[in-house]
Motif scaffolding. Sequence first.
Motif: not given
Length: 91
Positions: A30-58
Amino acid sequence: MPFAAHAFSILDGYVYGFALQETTMPLGTEAETAAMARMMLARFPVDDYPHLAELTIEHILRPGYDYAAEFEYGLDLILDGLERALASPGP
């Protein structure tokens, strides 16, 4: 092209692609998955990719998320689609 060839190609691509992602992405704990998800969120503009952000966060960042469990869901979708395609008349 015969239906069986299409079906094999789709299944082969899905299984191979899923296996490749599982072996190359750090999703072991879970820690590795969360780290990867946080890295993904930091690399793309959340406003441009709201569905990807929702998948990652939710989903991905929630405790207990298991990427491997997605395999069966996707496989069921493919098999259902192939069954419908086989049953329907077409070219």
